[in-house]
Design an enzyme around this catalytic site. Sequence first.
Site, PDB file in Angstrom:
ATOM      1  N   ASN A 198       0.883  -1.176   0.000  1.00 37.87           N
ATOM      2  CA  ASN A 198       0.000   0.000   0.000  1.00 37.87           C
ATOM      3  C   ASN A 198       0.914   1.218   0.000  1.00 37.87           C
ATOM      4  O   ASN A 198       1.489   1.558   1.031  1.00 37.87           O
ATOM      5  CB  ASN A 198      -0.892  -0.018   1.246  1.00 37.87           C
ATOM      6  CG  ASN A 198      -1.656   1.282   1.418  1.00 37.87           C
ATOM      7  OD1 ASN A 198      -1.792   2.062   0.470  1.00 37.87           O
ATOM      8  ND2 ASN A 198      -2.158   1.524   2.615  1.00 37.87           N
ATOM      9  N   TRP A 199       1.015   1.839  -1.156  1.00 40.24           N
ATOM     10  CA  TRP A 199       1.941   2.980  -1.263  1.00 40.24           C
ATOM     11  C   TRP A 199       1.419   4.224  -0.551  1.00 40.24           C
ATOM     12  O   TRP A 199       2.146   5.185  -0.378  1.00 40.24           O
ATOM     13  CB  TRP A 199       2.165   3.326  -2.741  1.00 40.24           C
ATOM     14  CG  TRP A 199       3.016   2.366  -3.505  1.00 40.24           C
ATOM     15  CD1 TRP A 199       3.456   1.134  -3.103  1.00 40.24           C
ATOM     16  CD2 TRP A 199       3.543   2.571  -4.827  1.00 40.24           C
ATOM     17  NE1 TRP A 199       4.221   0.559  -4.098  1.00 40.24           N
ATOM     18  CE2 TRP A 199       4.284   1.421  -5.158  1.00 40.24           C
ATOM     19  CE3 TRP A 199       3.448   3.602  -5.764  1.00 40.24           C
ATOM     20  CZ2 TRP A 199       4.939   1.285  -6.392  1.00 40.24           C
ATOM     21  CZ3 TRP A 199       4.090   3.466  -6.983  1.00 40.24           C
ATOM     22  CH2 TRP A 199       4.840   2.319  -7.297  1.00 40.24           C
ATOM     23  N   LYS A 200       0.164   4.226  -0.174  1.00 42.84           N
ATOM     24  CA  LYS A 200      -0.478   5.428   0.387  1.00 42.84           C
ATOM     25  C   LYS A 200      -0.259   6.595  -0.567  1.00 42.84           C
ATOM     26  O   LYS A 200      -0.199   6.393  -1.777  1.00 42.84           O
ATOM     27  CB  LYS A 200       0.045   5.728   1.795  1.00 42.84           C
ATOM     28  CG  LYS A 200       0.057   4.493   2.700  1.00 42.84           C
ATOM     29  CD  LYS A 200       0.217   4.850   4.141  1.00 42.84           C
ATOM     30  CE  LYS A 200       0.443   3.595   4.944  1.00 42.84           C
ATOM     31  NZ  LYS A 200      -0.017   3.708   6.314  1.00 42.84           N
ATOM     32  N   SER A 244       3.196  -2.265  10.345  1.00 41.93           N
ATOM     33  CA  SER A 244       4.645  -2.230  10.581  1.00 41.93           C
ATOM     34  C   SER A 244       5.336  -3.571  10.295  1.00 41.93           C
ATOM     35  O   SER A 244       6.255  -3.967  11.020  1.00 41.93           O
ATOM     36  CB  SER A 244       4.948  -1.755  12.009  1.00 41.93           C
ATOM     37  OG  SER A 244       4.486  -0.419  12.189  1.00 41.93           O
ATOM     38  N   GLY A 247       2.112   2.166  10.655  1.00 41.23           N
ATOM     39  CA  GLY A 247       3.014   3.306  10.522  1.00 41.23           C
ATOM     40  C   GLY A 247       3.659   3.735  11.826  1.00 41.23           C
ATOM     41  O   GLY A 247       4.259   4.799  11.904  1.00 41.23           O
ATOM     42  N   GLU A 289      -7.081   4.442   7.632  1.00 42.53           N
ATOM     43  CA  GLU A 289      -6.905   5.881   7.369  1.00 42.53           C
ATOM     44  C   GLU A 289      -8.152   6.446   6.683  1.00 42.53           C
ATOM     45  O   GLU A 289      -8.532   7.590   6.919  1.00 42.53           O
ATOM     46  CB  GLU A 289      -5.627   6.103   6.532  1.00 42.53           C
ATOM     47  CG  GLU A 289      -4.383   5.888   7.389  1.00 42.53           C
ATOM     48  CD  GLU A 289      -3.140   5.449   6.645  1.00 42.53           C
ATOM     49  OE1 GLU A 289      -3.092   5.580   5.401  1.00 42.53           O
ATOM     50  OE2 GLU A 289      -2.200   4.968   7.303  1.00 42.53           O
ATOM     51  N   GLY A 332       2.705  -1.223   4.257  1.00 38.01           N
ATOM     52  CA  GLY A 332       2.717   0.198   3.953  1.00 38.01           C
ATOM     53  C   GLY A 332       4.126   0.692   3.693  1.00 38.01           C
ATOM     54  O   GLY A 332       4.679   0.528   2.601  1.00 38.01           O
ATOM     55  N   GLY A 333       4.735   1.288   4.703  1.00 38.06           N
ATOM     56  CA  GLY A 333       6.040   1.927   4.549  1.00 38.06           C
ATOM     57  C   GLY A 333       7.082   1.069   3.842  1.00 38.06           C
ATOM     58  O   GLY A 333       7.788   1.550   2.936  1.00 38.06           O
ATOM     59  N   HIS A 349      -9.611   0.882   4.572  1.00 39.47           N
ATOM     60  CA  HIS A 349      -8.338   1.094   5.274  1.00 39.47           C
ATOM     61  C   HIS A 349      -8.595   2.021   6.467  1.00 39.47           C
ATOM     62  O   HIS A 349      -9.406   2.940   6.387  1.00 39.47           O
ATOM     63  CB  HIS A 349      -7.302   1.707   4.325  1.00 39.47           C
ATOM     64  CG  HIS A 349      -5.923   1.724   4.917  1.00 39.47           C
ATOM     65  ND1 HIS A 349      -5.538   2.680   5.824  1.00 39.47           N
ATOM     66  CD2 HIS A 349      -4.866   0.889   4.756  1.00 39.47           C
ATOM     67  CE1 HIS A 349      -4.283   2.430   6.196  1.00 39.47           C
ATOM     68  NE2 HIS A 349      -3.853   1.348   5.564  1.00 39.47           N
ATOM     69  N   GLU A 402      -5.602  -5.230  10.320  1.00 39.90           N
ATOM     70  CA  GLU A 402      -4.608  -4.188  10.528  1.00 39.90           C
ATOM     71  C   GLU A 402      -4.920  -3.435  11.826  1.00 39.90           C
ATOM     72  O   GLU A 402      -5.741  -2.502  11.824  1.00 39.90           O
ATOM     73  CB  GLU A 402      -4.620  -3.195   9.370  1.00 39.90           C
ATOM     74  CG  GLU A 402      -4.217  -3.794   8.037  1.00 39.90           C
ATOM     75  CD  GLU A 402      -3.636  -2.726   7.120  1.00 39.90           C
ATOM     76  OE1 GLU A 402      -2.509  -2.932   6.653  1.00 39.90           O
ATOM     77  OE2 GLU A 402      -4.282  -1.698   6.903  1.00 39.90           O
TER      78      GLU A 402
END
Length: 248
Positions: A9-11, A211, A172, A96, A232-233, A94, A166
């Site tokens: 997930n590149w956000k 994470s 994150g 967010e 993600g990251g 998600h 999640e």
Amino acid sequence: MRTKLVAGNWKMHGNFGANLTLLTRIKEAATGFAPACAVCVPFPYLAQAQSVLAGSLVAWGAQDVSEHAQGAYTGEVSAAMLVEFACRYVLVGHSERRALFGESDAVVAAKFAAALKAGLTPILCVGETLAEREAGITGAVVTRQLDAVIANLGVAALQRAVLAYEPVWAIGTGRTASPQQAQEVHALIRARVAGCAANVAQNVQILYGGSVKASNAQELFAMPDIDGGLIGGASLVAEDFLAICRAA
Ligand code: PEP
């Protein structure tokens, strides 16, 4: 026998130059992968992902989709539009989106339905906040989020979907759920699905996200109900993402 899936997930990250380097490296390295691997990129980069990844073992998708088919919904992107870019996956719900953009369980369920109707594979994200975990209501929260979709579409809809647990407190933050903590919730989710249809529960992939790094992926993915990861990251760094894919 369930297969593993690792989805990035590149956000809201990326630019044409950096994307090209990242996508090309992932595509080249993914030739020998047994697990499926996918990247969910920002809408403006779907054409680039399609152009670089077409014909490779790496699938691509989006991070959100409108619940509406078309119309006066300024700023929205429909499932049919995602299909035009040959997306396979789309994230729905998600944390967010839920927390920052006010997406309710009902809206998430409608987005899930729109994705399925268009032939996309929705990746339904569920998870509790730290306050909810500390209040001892993790199970109730993820069950509520899952039930909103099952009530709307029936459990059979999960045959064409992926689930992702999640925990919000792990996204994150660098704070990963322990393999045991994650497994406990994954087992609960699978049991909930099994309560509706055992065969669906047996086959549905449940990813863990929060994470995940190269250093913790292997022990998480070794858990019996963890079928891969939503990353993600670490999905923005080719070698990190590839190491996680290899761990799967
Ligand atoms: C995510 O955005 O879905 C996620 C899991 O992020 P991170 O891996 O950075 O915690």
